[in-house]
Structures are given as structure tokens and as C-alpha cells.
Write a protein that holds these residues in place. Structure first.
Motif, PDB file in Angstrom:
ATOM      1  N   SER A  77      40.248  44.711  63.332  1.00 49.36           N
ATOM      2  CA  SER A  77      39.272  43.638  63.121  1.00 49.36           C
ATOM      3  C   SER A  77      38.128  43.664  64.122  1.00 49.36           C
ATOM      4  O   SER A  77      38.229  43.116  65.220  1.00 49.36           O
ATOM      5  N   GLY A  78      37.020  44.309  63.700  1.00 51.01           N
ATOM      6  CA  GLY A  78      35.837  44.346  64.532  1.00 51.01           C
ATOM      7  C   GLY A  78      34.936  45.528  64.283  1.00 51.01           C
ATOM      8  O   GLY A  78      33.801  45.550  64.755  1.00 51.01           O
ATOM      9  N   ASN A  79      35.417  46.511  63.525  1.00 53.11           N
ATOM     10  CA  ASN A  79      34.611  47.697  63.229  1.00 53.11           C
ATOM     11  C   ASN A  79      34.853  48.093  61.773  1.00 53.11           C
ATOM     12  O   ASN A  79      35.961  48.479  61.413  1.00 53.11           O
ATOM     13  N   ASP A  83      38.053  48.783  59.560  1.00 50.48           N
ATOM     14  CA  ASP A  83      38.489  47.647  58.752  1.00 50.48           C
ATOM     15  C   ASP A  83      38.181  47.803  57.269  1.00 50.48           C
ATOM     16  O   ASP A  83      38.848  47.174  56.434  1.00 50.48           O
ATOM     17  N   ASN A  84      37.181  48.619  56.925  1.00 49.02           N
ATOM     18  CA  ASN A  84      36.820  48.797  55.524  1.00 49.02           C
ATOM     19  C   ASN A  84      37.064  50.215  55.043  1.00 49.02           C
ATOM     20  O   ASN A  84      36.550  50.625  54.004  1.00 49.02           O
ATOM     21  N   GLY A 343      34.343  30.647  65.214  1.00 46.62           N
ATOM     22  CA  GLY A 343      35.040  31.856  65.642  1.00 46.62           C
ATOM     23  C   GLY A 343      34.955  32.986  64.643  1.00 46.62           C
ATOM     24  O   GLY A 343      35.272  34.142  64.974  1.00 46.62           O
ATOM     25  N   GLY A 344      34.515  32.678  63.419  1.00 49.75           N
ATOM     26  CA  GLY A 344      34.371  33.707  62.396  1.00 49.75           C
ATOM     27  C   GLY A 344      33.048  34.434  62.451  1.00 49.75           C
ATOM     28  O   GLY A 344      32.823  35.382  61.695  1.00 49.75           O
ATOM     29  N   ILE A 345      32.144  34.010  63.337  1.00 46.00           N
ATOM     30  CA  ILE A 345      30.877  34.716  63.554  1.00 46.00           C
ATOM     31  C   ILE A 345      31.039  35.554  64.821  1.00 46.00           C
ATOM     32  O   ILE A 345      31.066  35.024  65.931  1.00 46.00           O
ATOM     33  N   ARG A 346      31.138  36.867  64.663  1.00 49.80           N
ATOM     34  CA  ARG A 346      31.571  37.721  65.778  1.00 49.80           C
ATOM     35  C   ARG A 346      30.454  38.544  66.411  1.00 49.80           C
ATOM     36  O   ARG A 346      30.708  39.310  67.330  1.00 49.80           O
ATOM     37  N   ASN A 347      29.223  38.389  65.910  1.00 48.71           N
ATOM     38  CA  ASN A 347      28.162  39.208  66.482  1.00 48.71           C
ATOM     39  C   ASN A 347      26.807  38.531  66.284  1.00 48.71           C
ATOM     40  O   ASN A 347      26.659  37.630  65.453  1.00 48.71           O
ATOM     41  N   ILE A 348      25.842  38.991  67.045  1.00 51.22           N
ATOM     42  CA  ILE A 348      24.451  38.552  66.901  1.00 51.22           C
ATOM     43  C   ILE A 348      23.775  39.431  65.838  1.00 51.22           C
ATOM     44  O   ILE A 348      24.373  40.352  65.282  1.00 51.22           O
ATOM     45  N   TYR A 360      29.223  43.469  58.463  1.00 52.06           N
ATOM     46  CA  TYR A 360      30.665  43.616  58.680  1.00 52.06           C
ATOM     47  C   TYR A 360      31.043  43.375  60.141  1.00 52.06           C
ATOM     48  O   TYR A 360      32.170  42.926  60.420  1.00 52.06           O
ATOM     49  N   SER A 361      30.137  43.654  61.063  1.00 48.77           N
ATOM     50  CA  SER A 361      30.448  43.371  62.468  1.00 48.77           C
ATOM     51  C   SER A 361      30.368  41.878  62.755  1.00 48.77           C
ATOM     52  O   SER A 361      31.053  41.371  63.643  1.00 48.77           O
ATOM     53  N   ILE A 362      29.529  41.165  61.999  1.00 46.97           N
ATOM     54  CA  ILE A 362      29.446  39.710  62.126  1.00 46.97           C
ATOM     55  C   ILE A 362      30.693  39.060  61.546  1.00 46.97           C
ATOM     56  O   ILE A 362      31.237  38.106  62.113  1.00 46.97           O
ATOM     57  N   ASP A 363      31.172  39.573  60.427  1.00 44.93           N
ATOM     58  CA  ASP A 363      32.332  39.003  59.729  1.00 44.93           C
ATOM     59  C   ASP A 363      33.326  40.124  59.418  1.00 44.93           C
ATOM     60  O   ASP A 363      33.307  40.698  58.332  1.00 44.93           O
ATOM     61  N   PRO A 364      34.226  40.447  60.347  1.00 43.65           N
ATOM     62  CA  PRO A 364      35.105  41.599  60.175  1.00 43.65           C
ATOM     63  C   PRO A 364      36.448  41.291  59.514  1.00 43.65           C
ATOM     64  O   PRO A 364      37.274  42.194  59.355  1.00 43.65           O
ATOM     65  N   PHE A 365      36.699  40.038  59.124  1.00 44.66           N
ATOM     66  CA  PHE A 365      38.070  39.632  58.836  1.00 44.66           C
ATOM     67  C   PHE A 365      38.495  39.747  57.371  1.00 44.66           C
ATOM     68  O   PHE A 365      39.627  39.417  57.033  1.00 44.66           O
ATOM     69  N   ASN A 366      37.610  40.176  56.497  1.00 46.28           N
ATOM     70  CA  ASN A 366      37.964  40.312  55.079  1.00 46.28           C
ATOM     71  C   ASN A 366      38.488  39.008  54.468  1.00 46.28           C
ATOM     72  O   ASN A 366      39.391  39.007  53.631  1.00 46.28           O
TER      73      ASN A 366
END
Length: 473
Positions: A77-79, A83-84, A343-348, A360-366
């Protein structure tokens, strides 16, 4: 005659060194000095690019001494490359196998892909998994070891695994999607830890190490209340830690594979005689294993994540991204209002072209996309009692003296008014007491919904000064 002399000499030697009156002690394996290097990472969250450097470093150290390679969890979860992937998570496990990891504790984000995929990744792993406070039940996921002893030549080290369980206020689960751990049972680490206080003696180990995914505060608590550990190697809080608590060394190596922790240990009489610690900055390290580097390049190339799908007129902080994100969900899902947990927004989002990879880096959690029909009163009840930190779009929310007002198009809505609400399915899973009706399920994940929105709308985006954030105080 020669044989008799040899026999007599051996007899005298044996008597002399075994006699109770002798002042000479024969060295045993227990009191010999032993050397070991432990390498550790934690919270890599799908980042793979520095594994070629880690492989090179480890292989050099193996030429000098005994080596154990550990991971303290949250490997997924993060790349989106990981993740995809067509087999979610496969590249990460493949690279950890190739690098030569010996053991990993389960992190909370290991459960993000769901039970079936976790089963596949466990089966793929050539290293051991440990976790003493999870039961896989009938899920089909191979049960991890509660603890595992690893022997490297003359050094024997036992690792006990523990994962955090702070994912839901009214349940004991890790911080992951609750719908993805429904068939598993977790216990708080504080409820199980004393069951393993004598493991070092049972295993006859030189060292007993807690390999945890609990976070900085819990590791400190563990060291204070569980003095039978020789060392704690942790994760979860993304911290850089090199401290001694209650005379127990505690380590953590940041996050996102930026660092590699290196612990050089001398052991005597089943205790740490001395140790040195270094944190290797992988971003500035230059030597690489060419084979692993090639594998990484192939994974990155084949991911096809560089398509331009939009344009940002300005830099967007995480808060600005949250405002854009919820507004894009609102339009694409055709609802009155949307919510997104912070917490679901993971990047700028940088100014300039927007790539698929960035979304996908902003929202990696599927996470899936769902809609509900709710009254304004029900929405207020959720906001007030959950005290969730949220980004939102489509409505205006204000609070004053403990009272919430919800408006739409500058018109205050009464509590009986109904709205269609869109969100990711993690929110109603965590706050299920406020979302009791059956949701309408959409065909796309929230990340895919944002990608579709950008592809369908050519206008540049600019939410850099829009901060639609709410948390009831």
C-alpha cells in the motif's frame, strides 16, 4: 607402547580439566563471544527502488559475519507498481525473496488486499512470517509463526511477532479495511505478551527479539513492561528510533525504504555484550546489485503508469488534494455530497501534468466506491459522534457551540432533508453504526473514479486555496 602413552596422556588431560578442584574452565558455546549483524527495514509501503542497494550491502556483510535480515511490516500500500500489479503485491515479495530476507512481522497494511491475495503472497514468500496476536481461522491464509528461531552458524535468535490492533473503536482489528479481515481474529498485544515470557529459555536462544508493528509508544511500553526481551525492532509509526528503554535497545528505520538499519552485535553468555547501530541513507548510497536493479526496472517499466491524464495549475497540499478529491468524486458519482477520510489522502499533487501514478500514490488502498441516501440529521449524528477527520464537497458544514449546520447552495438544510452521499467503502466499514442501510456499490475504486474524472474533464484543476475540512470539536 606408544598407544599406551597417548592413552595415559589423554586420561591425565581429562582428569585435570574436568576435576572440581581445577581452576581452569573449558570454554563452551554459551560463553564464547558470538557476532551477528541484523539488517532491518519497516513500512516500505510498496517502495522497491532501493532494494538493489540493500542487496549489495547485505551481500558484502555476509562475507564478514553472520547476517539476519528482518522487516517490521507494512510492506504493501503506497506504490501502484506493487499495489496495482496484475498479482497485487507480487513484486514486493519477489524482491524480498531475491534480496534474502529471513523474517517479517505482519503489518496492518498487509491485509489491505483482502484475504485471498494475502494467502497468495504468504505462499509466495520464501521468508518466515511471525505474529502472535492473530488467528487466521478458516480463511485459508497460512498461519504465521507466533515466534520463530533462526540459526546462523553458531548464533540462535528467536523473534516474536506483534501487530497493532487500533483499527476500529469497537473492535480489535488492525488499521486496515474492516471488511477485509472479517474471517480473522486478533488480540491486543498486551493480552498475549506474557504468554511468551519464557521463550528464550524454551528455545535455548542467544537472543530474544520482539519484531513488532506496534509503533513508537507501544514499543516503549513493551520494553518497560516486558524486560525479558534483548531487543525490540519495530515499525508502524514511521519513526527513526535508536534508543535504550529499560536497558533494552529499541530501533525503527523510518519508512518508504529510504533507510536501512544495521545492528552489529557481540553476544556473550546469551546476552548482548555490546552493539553498534548505523542508519544507512539509501537515497545517497550508490552501489547496487545489477541483477536486482534490472528486476526493479522491469517492474517499473511494465506498470504503464506515466500516462498524462490532467493538469494542475498550482501545487496542492494534502488538504487541497482532499478538497479536489471529494469534488471529483461528487461529480463522477453524481451525488449531492461526498466525504473522504483524511488518512486516505497519502500524497500531495505537484503543479503541472498529472500522471496516473500520482493518483494511485494519493489513494493507494483500492477502496471501493459506495453511495448512501441519508437525512441531514443522520449525517450530523455521524459527524458529531464519530468525530472523524474528513474532507468533503457539495455541502457547507459549520459548527458553533457544539451545534452543526449543514447548507447546500447557501441554503440551510433541516434535519429531515435527504441527500445522496458518496464515499470510499472504508468509511462505512469503520463507522458501521452510522451506516446501517445497504449501500449502492459502484464499479470503480475511488482512485479509478478520480482517474476517470480527469480523463473526462480537460479543464485544468486548481483547488490550492480550497480547504473543505471538518472535524467535530
Amino acid at each position: 607402547m606408544k598407544f599406551k602413552n597417548i592413552f595415559f596422556a589423554l586420561l591425565v588431560f581429562t582428569f585435570t580439566f574436568c576435576s572440581k578442584d581445577s581452576n581452569t574452565t573449558i570454554p563452551t558455546s554459551e560463553n564464547e563471544l558470538k557476532e551477528l549483524t541484523i539488517f532491518h527495514i519497516n513500512d516500505q509501503h510498496g517502495q522497491i527502488n532501493n532494494f538493489s542497494k540493500i542487496k549489495y550491502i547485505i551481500d558484502q556483510e555476509k562475507k564478514e559475519t553472520n547476517v539476519i535480515v528482518t522487516c517490521s511490516g507494512d510492506i504493501f500500500s503506497g506504490n501502484p507498481v506493487v499495489d496495482n500489479h496484475q498479482e497485487k503485491g507480487f513484486p514486493m515479495i519477489d524482491l524480498m525473496n531475491k534480496v534474502g530476507f529471513d523474517i517479517s512481522v505482519i503489518g496492518n497494511h498487509e491485509f489491505d488486499y483482502g484475504e485471498t491475495i494475502l494467502k497468495d503472497r504468504f505462499t509466495q514468500s520464501e521468508f518466515d512470517w511471525v505474529c502472535a496476536n492473530v488467528a487466521m481461522n478458516s480463511s485459508g491464509i497460512p498461519a504465521p509463526f507466533e515466534y520463530k528461531t533462526i540459526t546462523k552458524n553458531n548464533v540462535k535468535v528467536t523473534f516474536l511477532g506483534l501487530v497493532e490492533t487500533n483499527g476500529k473503536e469497537d473492535a480489535v482489528i488492525p488499521s486496515t479495511h474492516p471488511w477485509r479481515v472479517q474471517n480473522l481474529t486478533f488480540q491486543k498485544y498486551t493480552d498475549v505478551i506474557d504468554n511468551y515470557s519464557n521463550i528464550k529459555s524454551v528455545e535455548g536462544s542467544d537472543l530474544y527479539i520482539a519484531l513488532t508493528h506496534l509503533g513508537k509508544g507501544a514499543d516503549s511500553n513493551l520494553a518497560t513492561k516486558s524486560p525479558y526481551f534483548d531487543m525490540i525492532i519495530g515499525g508502524h509509526s514511521h519513526s527513526i528510533i535508536n534508543v535504550e528503554t529499560n536497558n533494552i535497545p529499541v530501533f525503527q528505520a523510518g519508512s518508504n525504504l529510504k533507510y536501512l538499519g544495521k545492528i552489529k552485535i557481540t553476544i556473550k553468555d546469551k546476552k548482548i555484550e555490546n552493539y553498534t547501530y548505523s542508519l544507512i541513507d539509501l537515497e545517497n548510497y550508490t552501489n547496487e546489485d545489477s541483477s536486482i536493479k534490472s528486476t526493479i526496472e522491469n517492474y517499473n517499466k511494465n506498470a504503464n503508469l506515466t500516462e498524462v491524464i490532467g493538469f494542475a495549475e498550482a501545487y496542492h497540499s494534502k488538504s487541497a488534494v482532499g478538497s479536489f478529491y471529494t469534488d471529483a468524486l461528487r461529480v463522477e458519482m453524481n451525488v449531492d455530497a461526498t466525504f473522504q477520510n483524511t488518512g486516505g489522502i497519502r500524497n500531495i499533487l505537484d503543479q503541472g501534468d498529472i500522471l496516473i501514478n500520482e493518483i494511485y500514490s494519493i489513494d493507494p488502498f483500492n477502496n471501493g466506491s459506495v453511495t448512501y441516501t441519508m437525512t441531514v440529521g443522520e449525517i450530523k449524528d455521524f459527524l458529531t459522534k464519530s468525530k472523524a477527520s474528513l474532507y468533503y464537497a457539495g455541502i457547507e458544514i459549520e459548527q458553533e457551540n457544539g451545534t452543526i449546520t449543514i447548507s447546500k447552495n447557501n441554503q440551510i438544510l433541516d434535519d429531515n432533508s435527504t441527500l445522496t452521499i458518496g464515499m470510499n467503502d472504508y468509511i462505512p466499514a469503520v463507522y458501521d453504526s452510522f451506516f446501517t442501510q445497504t449501500p449502492t456499490l459502484k464499479n470503480f475504486t475511488t482512485a479509478e473514479t478520480i482517474i476517470n474524472h480527469l480523463k473526462n474533464n480537460a479543464a485544468p484543476i486548481n483547488y490550492s486555496t480550497t480547504i473543505n475540512y471538518f472535524k467535530f470539536e
